[in-house]
Design a protein around this motif. Structure first.
Motif, short mmCIF file in Angstrom:
data_model
loop_
_atom_site.label_atom_id
_atom_site.label_comp_id
_atom_site.label_asym_id
_atom_site.label_seq_id
_atom_site.Cartn_x
_atom_site.Cartn_y
_atom_site.Cartn_z
N ARG A 96 0.85 -1.18 0.00
CA ARG A 96 0.00 0.00 0.00
C ARG A 96 0.89 1.23 0.00
O ARG A 96 1.89 1.30 0.71
CB ARG A 96 -0.90 0.02 1.23
N TYR A 97 0.52 2.22 -0.81
CA TYR A 97 1.34 3.43 -0.92
C TYR A 97 0.98 4.42 0.18
O TYR A 97 0.52 5.54 -0.07
CB TYR A 97 1.15 4.07 -2.29
N LEU A 106 -11.16 -3.73 -8.42
CA LEU A 106 -9.72 -3.84 -8.25
C LEU A 106 -9.24 -3.05 -7.03
O LEU A 106 -8.33 -3.50 -6.32
CB LEU A 106 -9.00 -3.35 -9.51
N GLU A 107 -9.83 -1.89 -6.80
CA GLU A 107 -9.44 -1.10 -5.63
C GLU A 107 -9.74 -1.85 -4.33
O GLU A 107 -8.93 -1.85 -3.40
CB GLU A 107 -10.17 0.25 -5.64
N ILE A 108 -10.87 -2.51 -4.29
CA ILE A 108 -11.21 -3.30 -3.09
C ILE A 108 -10.25 -4.47 -2.94
O ILE A 108 -9.73 -4.74 -1.85
CB ILE A 108 -12.66 -3.80 -3.16
N PHE A 151 -7.42 -5.42 0.15
CA PHE A 151 -7.29 -6.66 0.90
C PHE A 151 -5.95 -7.35 0.67
O PHE A 151 -5.42 -8.02 1.57
CB PHE A 151 -8.44 -7.62 0.53
N MET A 152 -5.38 -7.18 -0.54
CA MET A 152 -4.09 -7.80 -0.86
C MET A 152 -2.91 -6.93 -0.45
O MET A 152 -1.77 -7.30 -0.67
CB MET A 152 -4.02 -8.11 -2.36
N ARG A 153 -3.21 -5.77 0.14
CA ARG A 153 -2.16 -4.85 0.61
C ARG A 153 -1.24 -4.43 -0.52
O ARG A 153 -0.01 -4.45 -0.41
CB ARG A 153 -1.37 -5.46 1.76
N THR A 154 -1.84 -4.05 -1.65
CA THR A 154 -1.06 -3.59 -2.79
C THR A 154 -1.79 -2.39 -3.40
O THR A 154 -2.71 -1.84 -2.80
CB THR A 154 -0.83 -4.71 -3.81
#
Length: 311
Positions: free
Chosen positions: A67-68, A258-260, A264-267
């Motif tokens: 996550r940025y 994709l944002e959701i 959840f995938m921490r990216t």
């Protein structure tokens, strides 16, 4: 090879060691006989490894698969800029400096665009695109600061190359292709967003061969795009990927989905929604020949290896 303990570093070792190259890996957590401790920020005993070395390949930098957040962006920038600065200091201090310094960079440095491909001469550097998400702008800023530090280093006896790499496709667990192929097999390999964004990539075989090419070609310096000559829209990229892993259909993923998923995938969705239309003009003009110039042949080869590996 600072930062050489990851997927890319290991791939380079597998390719170059049989050709007679010997490696010293600079890492924060050395474990093997050929690994040397460093902190990526300050000069230390590790700098003696540069004396008489043929080459330095700096791959150091915090992963961008996160996550940025403000803290992660700071870590991404500092790990790249600091390691590049101190590598330059070590080369400048060497009595017998390396002949060449290959420095990691990224195709992310180019603008999000659809109209024309970005190459080293005519490509548009990003950061000023109207409406670009702030996180995309921050990522481009990191790439620019990274290369600025390389350019700032005073190493007159050492040739410098900025390797603007696209996604390197390999089959190791956790690699980009492994993630994409796994999602496709689970029915999640449909187009991303509207599917128009271009995907730039390079097969692992061509990545390591292009690095060898840059090591040997003393006339090549400055920015070099390491990517396939045939980027393609995401809708085509995902279709060919599905075919290679034996999947006939997958649900498309709108940007909001994709944002959701990224949360959840921490990216971040930048990795799949930004249009990275990049081509390797300088490599091609220098005579480099790709073994896997198109995604259809590359994805089939990767899928064959992926299925053959233990999972």
């Amino acid at each position: 090879m600072p930062g050489g303990s990851g997927h890319v570093g290991q791939a380079l070792r597998r390719h170059l060691e049989p050709l007679g190259w010997e490696f010293r890996i600079l890492t924060r957590a050395p474990r093997g006989a050929n690994e040397v401790a460093w902190d990526g920020r300050t000069l230390g005993g590790w700098a003696s490894e540069f004396e008489g070395a043929d080459a330095v390949i700096n791959l150091a930098g915090r992963t961008v698969n996160c996550r940025y957040t403000a803290e992660h962006l700071r870590q991404m920038k500092d790990s790249r800029v600091d390691s590049t600065r101190v590598v330059g200091e070590a080369i400048a201090a060497a009595k017998e400096p390396p002949k060449v310094w290959l420095q990691s960079s990224t195709a992310t440095i180019y603008a999000h665009r659809f109209d024309a491909p970005n190459d080293e001469a005519t490509g548009i550097l990003g950061g000023d695109e109207p409406g670009a998400p702030p996180k995309w702008v921050a990522s481009i800023g990191i790439a620019k600061a990274w290369e600025a530090e390389l350019n700032r280093a005073e190493t007159p006896q050492t040739r410098k190359v900025a390797m603007r790499s696209a996604m390197t496709m390999s089959v190791e667990q956790g690699s980009v292709f492994d993630v994409f192929a796994t999602l496709a097999r689970r029915g999640l390999g449909g187009r991303s967003g509207n599917g128009r964004q271009f995907v730039s990539w390079i097969h692992e075989v061509d990545f390591v061969r292009s690095v060898q090419f840059l090591l040997e070609r003393e006339d090549l310096a400055g920015p070099m795009n390491l990517c396939s000559p045939n980027p393609l829209p995401n809708v085509e990229f995902t279709r060919l990927l599905r075919e290679s892993v034996g999947v006939k259909f997958a649900f498309p993923a709108p940007a909001w989905i994709l944002e959701i998923g990224a949360l959840f995938m921490r990216t971040e969705t930048e990795l799949i929604l930004k249009s990275r239309r990049v081509v390797p003009t300088r490599l091609l003009e220098a005579g480099f020949e790709f073994e896997f110039p198109d995604w259809e042949s590359a994805s089939k080869d990767l899928a064959k290896r992926w299925f053959a590996s233990e999972r």
